[in-house]
Each structure stands twice: as C-alpha cells, then as structure tokens.
Design an enzyme around this catalytic site. Structure first.
Site, PDB file in Angstrom:
ATOM      1  N   LYS A   1      -3.008   6.087 -21.622  1.00  0.00           N
ATOM      2  CA  LYS A   1      -1.796   5.597 -22.240  1.00  0.00           C
ATOM      3  C   LYS A   1      -1.428   6.530 -23.527  1.00  0.00           C
ATOM      4  O   LYS A   1      -0.388   6.728 -23.693  1.00  0.00           O
ATOM      5  CB  LYS A   1      -2.131   4.267 -22.856  1.00  0.00           C
TER       6      LYS A   1
ATOM      7  N   ARG B   1      12.757   5.822 -12.674  1.00  0.00           N
ATOM      8  CA  ARG B   1      12.697   6.611 -11.631  1.00  0.00           C
ATOM      9  C   ARG B   1      12.535   7.973 -11.831  1.00  0.00           C
ATOM     10  O   ARG B   1      12.319   8.786 -10.772  1.00  0.00           O
ATOM     11  CB  ARG B   1      13.160   6.130 -10.152  1.00  0.00           C
TER      12      ARG B   1
ATOM     13  N   ASN C   1      16.430  10.548  -2.021  1.00  0.00           N
ATOM     14  CA  ASN C   1      15.142  10.345  -2.877  1.00  0.00           C
ATOM     15  C   ASN C   1      14.191  10.707  -1.759  1.00  0.00           C
ATOM     16  O   ASN C   1      14.011  10.182  -0.502  1.00  0.00           O
ATOM     17  CB  ASN C   1      14.974   8.957  -3.057  1.00  0.00           C
ATOM     18  N   GLY C   2      13.176  11.647  -2.287  1.00  0.00           N
ATOM     19  CA  GLY C   2      11.984  12.137  -1.363  1.00  0.00           C
ATOM     20  C   GLY C   2      11.842  13.418  -1.089  1.00  0.00           C
ATOM     21  O   GLY C   2      12.538  14.200  -2.205  1.00  0.00           O
TER      22      GLY C   2
ATOM     23  N   LYS D   1       8.394   6.400 -13.029  1.00  0.00           N
ATOM     24  CA  LYS D   1       7.614   5.313 -12.839  1.00  0.00           C
ATOM     25  C   LYS D   1       7.145   5.320 -11.313  1.00  0.00           C
ATOM     26  O   LYS D   1       5.853   4.688 -11.102  1.00  0.00           O
ATOM     27  CB  LYS D   1       8.435   4.101 -13.142  1.00  0.00           C
TER      28      LYS D   1
ATOM     29  N   GLU E   1      -8.520   4.263 -19.108  1.00  0.00           N
ATOM     30  CA  GLU E   1      -7.086   3.848 -19.521  1.00  0.00           C
ATOM     31  C   GLU E   1      -6.323   4.006 -20.653  1.00  0.00           C
ATOM     32  O   GLU E   1      -5.296   4.462 -20.801  1.00  0.00           O
ATOM     33  CB  GLU E   1      -7.044   2.311 -18.827  1.00  0.00           C
TER      34      GLU E   1
ATOM     35  N   TRP F   1      14.537  12.938 -10.409  1.00  0.00           N
ATOM     36  CA  TRP F   1      13.200  13.472 -11.248  1.00  0.00           C
ATOM     37  C   TRP F   1      12.920  14.828 -10.184  1.00  0.00           C
ATOM     38  O   TRP F   1      12.908  14.803  -8.983  1.00  0.00           O
ATOM     39  CB  TRP F   1      11.983  12.456 -10.615  1.00  0.00           C
TER      40      TRP F   1
ATOM     41  N   HIS G   1     -23.590  16.206 -24.078  1.00  0.00           N
ATOM     42  CA  HIS G   1     -23.785  17.382 -23.087  1.00  0.00           C
ATOM     43  C   HIS G   1     -22.927  18.069 -23.061  1.00  0.00           C
ATOM     44  O   HIS G   1     -22.744  18.957 -21.950  1.00  0.00           O
ATOM     45  CB  HIS G   1     -24.040  16.476 -21.733  1.00  0.00           C
TER      46      HIS G   1
ATOM     47  N   CYS H   1      13.154   9.647  -8.319  1.00  0.00           N
ATOM     48  CA  CYS H   1      14.687   9.596  -8.170  1.00  0.00           C
ATOM     49  C   CYS H   1      15.026   8.072  -7.656  1.00  0.00           C
ATOM     50  O   CYS H   1      14.319   7.320  -7.117  1.00  0.00           O
ATOM     51  CB  CYS H   1      15.173  10.593  -7.076  1.00  0.00           C
TER      52      CYS H   1
ATOM     53  N   GLU I   1       0.269   9.982 -22.184  1.00  0.00           N
ATOM     54  CA  GLU I   1       1.296   9.988 -21.474  1.00  0.00           C
ATOM     55  C   GLU I   1       2.423   9.635 -22.510  1.00  0.00           C
ATOM     56  O   GLU I   1       3.658  10.138 -22.445  1.00  0.00           O
ATOM     57  CB  GLU I   1       1.409   9.039 -20.359  1.00  0.00           C
TER      58      GLU I   1
END
Ligand code: M6R
Length: 602
Positions: free
Chosen positions: A481, A27, A96-97, A597, A477, A72, A500, A2, A484
């Site tokens: 990428k 955000r 925000n939180g 983000k 990594e 968010w 395996h 947020c 997402e």
C-alpha cells in the site's frame, strides 16, 4: 487494463462517452479518446493525459453514436498517436487487451508504412477493413478478422457509412451491455453504464453484437442468434461516487466496518459458518487433501493470511502461488487439490489463466471474487462473493479485508466439517470474527492519530516494516500500500530475518514500522524492535492494546482481539498510514503512476 465504452441512441453520445470514461479511468489513465459518427463518417478526438483533458477538446461535439477509450499503455509509448480510437480505411475501433500475433498480421497485410501508431490495435482495424473490402458486410468482416487474432480483446467498432449500428466482440477481456428508452450501451465495466439500467448482460466470448438505438443482436460465429444471460445490478450506483471524501481510497477505507459486516453476516447462521446461500458443496471442503491459493498483489496477501489460518486451525497443507508464476512452476496439483482463486476484479488475466490450468489438472475450484459475473467467477466451479461493493481506488483496501473475512469463514467451515474444531470451538471462532466490524470502527474513530504518525514518513525515501507470525503477511500488504500510492520504497520483513542481511541498511533515522499483535511472539518481537532501536532507527509501533508495556513505546494501540483476528485491524491502521502519507504529499491517491485497477495483460 484500458476501459472501453460505446453508445448509440437519442442522447448526445459525447456526454455518455465522457461520463462513462471518467468512471472507467481507474482501468488506465495514460490517454483518452472518443470517435463519434457524424454525417455517416467518423470523427476522432484523442489526446494523452486524463479524460478531463479530452473533455475540454470535445465540448462542441453533438452526435448520436460513438465509442470511447481510456488507455493503459502496452504496445507503444504514451502519446497522442498511440491513443485510441484507431482508424484504418473505413473502420474505427477501441481495444482493450493484447494481440500477440499483430506483427505477423501487419506483415501479411503489408500495411507497415500506412500505420500511424505503434499499437497492436491499429492492426486490428486494418484487418477488419480488409475483410470488409472482401465481404462488404460488417459482421462478417469482424468475424473473419477475429478468427485470425491471437490474444485477448474487447473491441467496440464503428464503420464509415454505417451510422445506424456500432459493433462489439470480445475474447477474455470484458464487455457488458444494457439498454433503456434512450439507447443502447456497452462498456468494460457496469460501473460506466449501470446508471442507465440495472438489467445488463456480459457479452458472451467469441460472439458479435450489432448494437442499434433500440436493440442489441448477438450472433455466434456460425450466425446463430445468442440469448445472453441477464444479470441484475445489486448495488447502488451511488456507491461508486466519492460521497464527499477527497479520494475514493479514504471512502473505501471508511466503508470497511459496513462491508465486513455484510460479508460475514449473511454467512453465519445459528453461530455457525454457512455457505448455503453461495451454493457451495461441502464436498470440496471435506474431500480435499491440500489447498492451493492463487492470486496477485493484494489478493495474494489475503491468500497468505488464508494459508496461516487454514494450516493452523485445520492442519491442511496450503500453498500460495503468485498467479503469474503458477503455470510455469510445475505446481503439484491434482483432483484432490482445492484451488482457491482470489480476485477483486475477477478479471486478472494471470489468475484466470492459472485457474483454467488447474482445472485441466483436475483440481476443484473456488473463487473469492468481488465483481459479480466477472470472468473468474464464471470460470470457477464455485464462487463466494465478497460484499465490498465497487472498489474504484487503484489501491485495494475494502476488497482485501473482505477477502480475509471470507478466509476466516472458510477456515471455520473446514474446521467444523473436518472435526478440527467442535461446536463450541467454532462458535467461539465466529464470535471473535463478528467483532471485526467494531474493531475496524474503533480504528477509523482514531484516524487523526494515524495522520500524525504519517507526517513522520513524508520525506522518507525508504522504510522497513517488521513483524512476526501473522503480522508478517499483514506487513507485506501494508508495505505494498505504502509503495504504490506514496512512491516510498518499503520492504516488509519477518522480524527474525532482518539480521540475516537487511539490518545493514538500518542506520540513524531509518523509518521502521513495527507491528506487534501476536501474544505468543511478543517477547521475541520486542527484542527485534530493540535491535533496530539500538541502530538508531526511527521506529513507529502499532501494538495490540493488551501487549503494550513500558518496555517499548506504543505509537498506536490496536484494538484487542484474539491473535488470529488481528490481521484485519492491523491492516486498516496501516492502510490509513499509507493514505495519509500519499495525500499529504499531494499525490493523486486514487490513480498512482504506471498502475491500473484491472490487470488484463500477462
Ligand atoms: O483484481 P485483482 O484482485 O485480481 O487484482 C490483483 C492485483 O492487481 C491487485 O490486488 C493490486 O495488487 C492492488 N491494486 C494493490 O492495491
């Protein structure tokens, strides 16, 4: 998660708020809203969807003060009702939180039937409204309410009947403030307000700011005036624009030669690694017996590269922890442990909490952070800033490679002062490190080749990535990428592990991306590639130039560096692969679904 913003001044607040929200959208982008003060009353406009949808609805608004939010979703679904701002009585706020005790507070206030949303945030508005009724004083009402909150919060608050001020307070979640002749500004990130003044400050936790057109007054909860520490924005705010690229992600990938150079150059003096500008006490390197690296997501993958480098070169045991699991895994750390926290934003709550826990256990701490003055940077004993500049795309690229660059420098410094490498050994290591910007440039110059390879993946549902040694963390990594931003399921495997179990999933046409950059593992990796080829997989190979042979076709030749330094060029090539798959699928590369983000919830 947020983003919040607030403004009071001589300009039209609506314009400041909308512009700021656009830059805070990274955000969270589930919904957006603003509240402005008009005729001593507050007027709210909000809706689900992007800021651009909100912009349409607020075209005709004129006001000189207001607050705004981009969400968010945590508590409550994505809906108009759950969008911020929230109003209860005479109090309107953006948050925000996460408030952990909001249900208990709601029940104690007996307001369940009056609430219009499912959010924890609306309960805060109700709480402040009740306290206002009692004290008839805005600051007092905020302070007494905040004392009852458990959790994290950054709040921007306005009161009906109080058109000369907006208020802000915070715990953990960030708020920065600045001013110019046109008014006063607050936001979750300096990106949203840096254009108004380069001088800014982080609002100290558990204080309350009373913000008017011409001044910002801050008091602690005992009523003492607080003078915040002023900071200076040290990057050009234009760096946070797309600069002609279709997406921030492409721009940020292309900035890597420049930011790698900047990150490395200032820390190499006379061919030796040097952290004196960062004020790092060599004692933390000299005296540690073991190292724990703590981070999340991409930053944790940088930590895995760090582990590989430090253990191989300096023979110090290194553990890498997912920050979200650290506290609960009974980590063996003590005063001889050096804890290294890695974070682009410096605000990831799991990493911050893990850092505080490690400090309580007596560990020394060092943070590798991109955002100056962020919470993790301030909390840590020492901090090394990556010089990546603002990273806006949700998918991290340049922050990752600069974090890896810092791990090379730390490895070199550790090895030098602990005697694992002599002078010649260290200078040779640094010489190779200084080749990274050119290697990055080389890949960018051939990005059209990678674009063609991306076309092979576009209609895939699943991919596998295989590599050995240092290539394995690079593929973790690369796989993140691809997942997402393209929504293609991807799994990275240490090549030897595939047989395996997972090789059962390989059949005709299954895309497998194979990375081969480690000379000492090349023959083994070739056998592993052949194993999947013989199951008719569609293999796309990225191979270091000097390892290319007629035995295995090479789809993309990576520039030649010593094995240990291949982590950076490999990842840049695979960042581009993910980028092109996503953009060719017509997706919103910079804002993938369900993500934000900055992750400020546990
Ligand atoms: O800001 P941080 O580096 O602490 O963020 C950690 C992760 O959320 C982050 O690296 C995330 O995995 C990336 N956005 C993925 O590209």
């Amino acid at each position: 998660m947020c983003g919040i913003i607030g403004y009071i001044g001589y300009d039209n607040a609506k314009n400041v708020l909308i512009k700021g929200l656009k830059s805070l959208e990274y955000r969270g982008y589930d919904s957006a809203g603003i509240a402005v003060i008009k005729n001593n009353k507050c007027e709210i406009t909000k809706c689900r969807g992007r800021v651009s949808a909100l912009e349409e609805k607020v075209k005709n608004i004129e006001a000189t003060a207001g607050v705004g939010h981009t969400r968010w979703a945590t508590h409550g679904k994505v809906s108009d009702e759950n969008s911020h701002p929230h109003k209860f009585g005479r109090v309107t706020l953006v948050h925000n939180g996460i408030i952990e005790n909001y249900e208990a507070l709601r029940d104690s206030l007996g307001i369940e039937k009056e609430l219009k949303s499912e959010t924890d945030s609306e309960v805060i508005a109700a709480l402040i409204d009740r306290q206002y009724e009692k004290y008839q004083d805005c600051e007092k009402a905020i302070i007494e309410s905040v004392k009852m909150l458990q959790g994290t919060f950054a709040l921007a608050i306005i009161f009906d009947g109080e058109s000369e001020n907006i208020y802000a307070t915070r715990n953990v979640s960030p708020i920065v403030c600045n001013q110019n002749e046109k008014g006063a500004y607050i936001a979750s990130d300096i990106i949203a307000i840096g254009q108004y003044s380069r001088d800014y400050f982080v609002l100290p936790e558990m204080t309350v700011a009373k913000i008017s057109k011409d001044k910002i007054e801050i008091k602690d909860f005992l009523g003492n005036e607080i003078k915040p520490k002023m900071l200076k924005l040290d990057w050009d705010i234009n760096e946070s624009t797309k600069g002609g690229y279709p997406f921030y992600m492409e721009k940020e990938i292309c900035e890597q030669p420049k930011v790698l150079k900047k990150t490395i150059e200032k820390r190499v003096i006379n061919s030796l690694p040097d952290f004196s500008e960062d004020n790092i006490d060599d004692g933390i390197f000299k005296n540690c017996r073991d190292i724990s690296i703590i981070a999340c997501g991409t930053a944790m993958h940088a930590g895995l590269i760090g582990k590989y480098l430090i253990e191989n070169t300096c023979e110090i045991p290194v553990n890498v922890y997912m920050a979200s699991e650290f506290i609960y895994s009974n980590p063996i750390i003590n005063k001889d442990t050096l804890v290294i926290c890695v974070s682009q934003s410096g605000e990831t709550i799991d990493t911050l909490e893990a850092l505080k826990y490690a400090q309580k256990k007596g560990a020394k701490s060092l943070a590798i952070v991109n955002v100056k003055g962020s919470s993790i940077a301030r909390q840590s004993d020492f901090v090394i800033y990556t010089e990546a500049g603002p990273e806006i795309a949700v998918a991290s690229t340049k922050a990752y490679t600069t974090q890896v660059a810092i791990f090379y420098l730390i490895t070199a410094r550790l090895a030098y002062i602990r005697g694992n490498l002599n002078y010649e050994g260290v200078t040779k290591f640094i010489d190779e490190l200084e080749k990274l910007p050119n290697a990055a440039e080389d890949i960018l110059n051939r990005k059209s080749e990678i674009h063609l390879l991306a076309k092979k993946l576009i209609s895939s549902e699943h991919t596998f990535m295989i590599g050995r040694g240092l290539d394995y963390p690079s593929l973790l990594e690369a796989s993140l990428k691809l997942k997402e931003i393209s929504y293609i399921h991807s799994e990275a495997f240490a090549s030897g592990e595939l047989k395996h179990g997972t090789i059962a999933l390989i059949s005709k046409g299954t895309p497998v991306i194979a990375l081969m950059t480690q000379r000492y593992l090349a023959t083994k990796q070739m056998s592993n590639i052949k194993e999947v080829l013989s199951r008719k997989a569609e293999v796309i190979t990225f191979i270091k130039k000097s390892l290319v042979s007629k035995d295995i076709k090479c789809d993309f030749a990576l520039p030649d560096l010593d094995d240990d330094f291949m982590a950076v060029p490999s990842v840049i090539a695979l960042q581009l692969l993910a980028y092109y798959v996503s953009s060719d699928k017509g997706l919103d590369v910079d804002k993938p679904r369900n993500l934000a983000k900055v992750v400020t919830v546990e």
